[in-house]
Design an enzyme around this catalytic site. Structure first.
Site, PDB file in Angstrom:
ATOM      1  N   TYR A 114       0.824  -1.212   0.000  1.00  0.00           N
ATOM      2  CA  TYR A 114       0.000   0.000   0.000  1.00  0.00           C
ATOM      3  C   TYR A 114       0.855   1.258   0.000  1.00  0.00           C
ATOM      4  O   TYR A 114       0.454   2.299  -0.536  1.00  0.00           O
ATOM      5  CB  TYR A 114      -0.962  -0.014   1.191  1.00  0.00           C
ATOM      6  N   GLU A 120      -7.960  -7.539   5.375  1.00  0.00           N
ATOM      7  CA  GLU A 120      -7.119  -8.591   4.788  1.00  0.00           C
ATOM      8  C   GLU A 120      -6.365  -9.362   5.868  1.00  0.00           C
ATOM      9  O   GLU A 120      -6.222 -10.593   5.773  1.00  0.00           O
ATOM     10  CB  GLU A 120      -6.160  -7.966   3.765  1.00  0.00           C
TER      11      GLU A 120
END
Length: 401
Positions: free
Chosen positions: A98, A140
């Site tokens: 990310y 996640e």
């Protein structure tokens, strides 16, 4: 969720960012892949990149998330986040990625919007990004923990292959090391990774087309032809073509743990299970689960296809519906067999299909099909919250409004 100063800035700049988001995402992917070519080679779907559908899906999700933050500040769009998180987990996306995305996304924003990106604007959109990213990272992480999964693909051996139609083959698979089969819920999918002739390691998701509890797992793969798949122009399917051409009994595939949020609720409500084309695969698993569970409530089975010959798993579709005590089937074909009802020719039309009060609906197939069915269900009084869907490939629902 979003701080008030940032909310004011995002609300004011959302039209400008929204208007440019397509160009921003195009620049983003160009910069990302220039710096990290291994991501395009080994993680991202090269077909979706070539078709531009992944850019559309990313643009739609960012715009939708930001809009939700400013219009519903006390809520989080969990349905959208869950769908993205399941797809990311099936690919083994890691938290540190990310940061890489952030770097190249914000470089693209500055490149496209220039001086309009003041320090205040940058800080506000940075907050939007990390609210979305951190929510996905948390979801996640939970998914990995639930599956006892580290995000890696593992070797599974193909124990059988069946040609379902000219373009659909089913593969039965088991863990190559003899490990117990991971549990899953009907409607979920696995990622399958293959090494292609140019050395790329491409990954695709395929629904598990059998119910939990079977001694093996089964995936049913449609060979993607040019201009098929998501309803948008796309190249020939690299992975589906490879599986059809090269994978036989004894072959070894790299397979993920099961993921996906299109799963049956634990309910005694009436159900409508609607599919088109290869979207039948998760629905077969759902129907098998319902028969094994002794589901008593009404079930309406809807399917649309080009022809009976192209209706994958058709006999199984009919058999499973027939084993339920209160089920009816409605199949539409563009090119039907002689004797097929005229009112079931062409696209699916629910006008004369009874939809019972309290129905929960599950949809899977090309986006135009699901949009049309959803619109008809809403008109028949099914609440939006009770209509669930799965998109094969990038989720363009948000991107197309």
């Amino acid at each position: 969720m979003l701080s008030e100063p940032s909310a004011v800035t995002v609300r004011a700049t959302l039209p400008v960012v929204g208007a440019a988001i397509g160009e921003i995402t195009e620049r983003f992917y160009a910069g990302l892949f220039a710096a990290h070519p291994e991501l395009l080679r080994d993680l991202f779907n090269r077909g979706n990149q070539a078709a531009g559908t992944q850019r559309q899906a990313l643009a739609g999700s960012i715009a939708a998330f930001a809009t939700h933050l400013v219009e519903h500040p006390d809520e989080r769009p969990d349905a959208m986040l869950s769908r993205i998180a399941h797809k990311h987990a099936s690919l083994g996306v890691a938290p540190e990625q990310y940061g890489v995305v952030h770097e190249h996304l914000f470089a693209a924003i500055v490149e496209v919007l220039g001086d309009a990106v003041t320090a205040e604007v940058a800080a506000a959109w940075d907050e939007v990004y990390w609210l979305m990213a951190n929510a996905l990272i948390a979801i996640e992480k939970r998914l990995y923990e639930e599956n006892a999964d580290d995000g890696s693909l593992r070797p599974w051996v193909v124990t059988g292959r069946v040609e379902e139609t000219e373009d659909v083959a089913s593969f039965r698979i088991r863990p190559a090391d003899g490990a117990p089969l991971p549990d899953f819920r009907a409607g979920q999918y696995v990622s399958v990774g293959v090494e292609l002739p140019d050395g790329a390691r491409q990954i695709r998701q395929y629904s598990l087309s059998g119910a939990p509890g079977a001694p093996e797992r089964r995936i049913s793969v449609k060979r993607v032809r040019a201009d098929e798949g998501t309803g948008a122009p796309c190249p020939e399917g690299e992975v589906s073509g490879h599986l059809h051409a090269h994978v036989r009994e004894g072959s070894v595939l790299e397979v993920s743990a099961p993921y996906g949020d299109l799963v049956l609720d634990d309910t005694d409500a009436p159900l409508l299970i609607a599919s088109a084309g290869i979207g039948v695969t998760p629905m077969i698993a759902m129907l098998e689960q319902l028969t094994l569970a002794g589901h008593k409530a009404p079930v309406t089975v809807v399917h649309a296809d080009r022809s009976p010959a192209e209706h994958a798993l058709r006999a199984e579709h009919e058999r499973l519906a027939g084993e339920l005590p209160d089920a009816e089937t409605h199949f539409w074909y563009e090119r039907p067999e002689p004797g097929h009802p005229a009112e079931r020719t062409g696209p699916a039309d629910l006008s004369d299909v009874t939809v019972r009060p309290g129905t929960h609906a599950y949809l899977c197939g090309p986006l135009p099909f699901m949009r049309a069915v959803r619109t008809q269900l809403l008109a028949k009084g099914v609440p939006a919250r009770d209509i669930h869907y799965e998109v094969f490939g990038p989720d363009l629902w948000l991107a197309r409004g």
